[in-house]
Structure formats: structure tokens, C-alpha cells
Design a protein around this motif. Structure first.
Motif, short mmCIF file in Angstrom:
data_model
loop_
_atom_site.label_atom_id
_atom_site.label_comp_id
_atom_site.label_asym_id
_atom_site.label_seq_id
_atom_site.Cartn_x
_atom_site.Cartn_y
_atom_site.Cartn_z
N VAL A 73 0.85 -1.18 0.00
CA VAL A 73 0.00 0.00 0.00
C VAL A 73 0.89 1.24 0.00
O VAL A 73 1.82 1.34 0.80
CB VAL A 73 -0.94 0.02 1.22
N ILE A 74 0.59 2.16 -0.92
CA ILE A 74 1.32 3.43 -0.99
C ILE A 74 0.47 4.46 -0.27
O ILE A 74 -0.65 4.78 -0.69
CB ILE A 74 1.54 3.86 -2.46
N THR A 75 0.99 4.98 0.85
CA THR A 75 0.24 5.95 1.64
C THR A 75 1.17 6.75 2.54
O THR A 75 2.19 6.24 3.00
CB THR A 75 -0.84 5.26 2.50
N ALA A 76 0.76 7.99 2.80
CA ALA A 76 1.44 8.81 3.80
C ALA A 76 0.63 8.82 5.09
O ALA A 76 1.02 9.44 6.07
CB ALA A 76 1.62 10.24 3.28
N ASP A 77 -0.49 8.13 5.08
CA ASP A 77 -1.41 8.07 6.22
C ASP A 77 -0.90 7.01 7.20
O ASP A 77 -1.00 5.80 6.94
CB ASP A 77 -2.81 7.72 5.69
N ILE A 78 -0.36 7.46 8.31
CA ILE A 78 0.27 6.54 9.26
C ILE A 78 -0.73 5.58 9.92
O ILE A 78 -0.44 4.39 10.04
CB ILE A 78 1.12 7.31 10.28
N PRO A 79 -1.93 6.05 10.33
CA PRO A 79 -2.90 5.08 10.86
C PRO A 79 -3.28 4.00 9.82
O PRO A 79 -3.43 2.84 10.18
CB PRO A 79 -4.11 5.94 11.24
N LEU A 80 -3.40 4.38 8.55
CA LEU A 80 -3.67 3.39 7.51
C LEU A 80 -2.49 2.41 7.40
O LEU A 80 -2.68 1.20 7.33
CB LEU A 80 -3.93 4.06 6.16
N ALA A 81 -1.28 2.94 7.40
CA ALA A 81 -0.09 2.07 7.33
C ALA A 81 -0.07 1.08 8.48
O ALA A 81 0.26 -0.10 8.30
CB ALA A 81 1.18 2.92 7.33
N ASP A 82 -0.47 1.52 9.66
CA ASP A 82 -0.52 0.65 10.84
C ASP A 82 -1.51 -0.50 10.60
O ASP A 82 -1.20 -1.67 10.87
CB ASP A 82 -0.92 1.47 12.07
N LEU A 83 -2.69 -0.18 10.08
CA LEU A 83 -3.69 -1.22 9.80
C LEU A 83 -3.20 -2.20 8.74
O LEU A 83 -3.43 -3.41 8.83
CB LEU A 83 -5.01 -0.58 9.35
N VAL A 84 -2.51 -1.67 7.73
CA VAL A 84 -1.97 -2.50 6.65
C VAL A 84 -0.97 -3.51 7.21
O VAL A 84 -1.02 -4.70 6.91
CB VAL A 84 -1.32 -1.62 5.56
N ILE A 85 -0.07 -3.02 8.04
CA ILE A 85 0.95 -3.89 8.63
C ILE A 85 0.31 -4.95 9.53
O ILE A 85 0.69 -6.12 9.49
CB ILE A 85 2.00 -3.05 9.39
N LYS A 86 -0.69 -4.54 10.30
CA LYS A 86 -1.37 -5.49 11.18
C LYS A 86 -2.08 -6.58 10.38
O LYS A 86 -2.27 -7.69 10.88
CB LYS A 86 -2.37 -4.76 12.08
N LYS A 87 -2.46 -6.28 9.14
CA LYS A 87 -3.15 -7.26 8.30
C LYS A 87 -2.16 -8.08 7.46
O LYS A 87 -2.55 -8.91 6.67
CB LYS A 87 -4.15 -6.55 7.40
N GLY A 88 -0.86 -7.83 7.63
CA GLY A 88 0.15 -8.62 6.92
C GLY A 88 0.61 -8.01 5.61
O GLY A 88 1.31 -8.65 4.84
N GLY A 89 0.22 -6.76 5.37
CA GLY A 89 0.65 -6.07 4.16
C GLY A 89 1.91 -5.25 4.40
O GLY A 89 2.47 -5.25 5.50
N HIS A 90 2.32 -4.56 3.37
CA HIS A 90 3.48 -3.67 3.42
C HIS A 90 2.99 -2.26 3.11
O HIS A 90 2.08 -2.08 2.30
CB HIS A 90 4.52 -4.08 2.38
N ALA A 91 3.61 -1.26 3.72
CA ALA A 91 3.22 0.13 3.48
C ALA A 91 4.46 0.96 3.18
O ALA A 91 5.45 0.91 3.91
CB ALA A 91 2.47 0.69 4.69
N LEU A 92 4.37 1.73 2.11
CA LEU A 92 5.47 2.58 1.65
C LEU A 92 4.93 3.99 1.48
O LEU A 92 3.89 4.17 0.85
CB LEU A 92 6.00 2.05 0.31
N ASN A 93 5.63 4.98 2.05
CA ASN A 93 5.12 6.33 1.87
C ASN A 93 5.74 6.98 0.63
O ASN A 93 6.73 6.49 0.09
CB ASN A 93 5.28 7.17 3.15
N PRO A 94 5.14 8.08 0.15
CA PRO A 94 5.61 8.72 -1.09
C PRO A 94 7.03 9.30 -1.01
O PRO A 94 7.57 9.71 -2.04
CB PRO A 94 4.58 9.83 -1.34
N ARG A 95 7.62 9.31 0.16
CA ARG A 95 9.00 9.78 0.29
C ARG A 95 9.99 8.61 0.32
O ARG A 95 11.18 8.80 0.50
CB ARG A 95 9.16 10.65 1.53
N GLY A 96 9.47 7.39 0.19
CA GLY A 96 10.35 6.22 0.11
C GLY A 96 10.60 5.51 1.42
O GLY A 96 11.44 4.62 1.48
#
Length: 151
Positions: A73-96
């Protein structure tokens, strides 16, 4: 390669979307942009746009609902990134920056602290505009992620 790339597209900078369009076509991975309003996408069997209803976190909730473990998941939204990680996904923000189990709680704490400051009336500045180094950092992080899955 059985994963998809999801984009929190309402806030994703266009230059980052362009990098994603090229990468999705190059490695033939499904790329789904999720937003409250239409987003222009190139014609490609690998790129789709999913428009959701208006409202706070509607796009985020749809991403989490449809996300499979291993998806990016590409997002700068930290709460979304947290949910993604908890579900077993990966999260990358637009700054790398790749959010991980090891760093997401610290990022979430800082974000919540800054939110408290803003809600108490203390002015805080947002992140600086995306620059060329940020774009390069994102492209490099995306390539590392994609290459790791090919090996």
C-alpha cells in the motif's frame, strides 16, 4: 508474484503515481488506485481506479477491506499504514520510507503527538513539499521491494 499494489490516491502526488504506473506496467503487477473522486489513469490491463464514496477514511477502509497479506500500500497516512501492517501487508510512503512492524508504533506516536498539539491550538507545519530526492528515494524503495519479490 501474487500481490497487488494499492494506492491511497486522494493524497498521493501525481509524480509518485507516474512512477507507479511505469512500475506496474514494467513488472505486470496489478495497481489499484482508491480515491473519493476520479483519478486519471493510463490505459493498461494492470492499472485500475476504484472510486469510493465521500467521507472520512472511506478510501482507507476500502483498502484495508480488500487488502491481502503481502500486498503493498502506498500511503502517507500513518494510521492506515498501521492497519496494513497489522493485516500482513506492506506500506510505503511517497518519500520512500517503508513502514515496518519495527517503526510503525514510533511513527504513530509522533503523529498522535502532533495531532494533540494542533488540536490544542499550537501551529505546526506539515511536511515539506516533495522534492527530487524524495521522488528518487520512493522510486528506489519501490524497485527494492519489487526486486525482492522477483528473487
Amino acid at each position: 508474484m501474487a500481490f497487488q499494489i494499492w494506492v491511497d490516491a486522494d493524497a498521493c502526488p501525481n509524480v509518485i503515481k507516474e512512477i507507479l504506473f511505469r512500475a506496474a506496467t514494467r513488472v505486470q503487477v496489478p495497481l489499484i488506485l482508491v480515491a473519493n473522486q476520479r483519478v486519471q489513469i493510463p490505459r493498461s490491463p494492470h492499472i485500475k481506479m476504484l472510486q469510493v464514496g465521500a467521507g472520512f477514511d472511506v478510501a482507507d477502509n476500502e483498502i484495508v477491506k480488500q487488502l491481502s497479506a503481502g500486498d503493498l500500500v502506498i500511503t502517507a497516512d500513518i494510521p492506515l499504514a498501521d492497519l496494513v501492517i497489522k493485516k500482513g501487508g506492506h506500506a510505503l510512503n511517497p518519500r520512500g520510507e517503508l513502514y515496518t512492524v519495527d517503526n510503525i508504533q514510533a511513527r504513530l506516536s509522533v503523529r498522535n503527538f502532533m495531532e494533540e498539539l494542533r488540536s490544542s491550538g499550537i501551529a505546526t507545519s506539515g511536511p515539506p513539499p516533495l522534492n527530487q530526492a524524495d521522488r528518487q528515494s520512493f522510486a528506489n524503495a519501490l524497485d527494492r521491494f519489487l526486486n525482492k519479490l522477483h528473487t
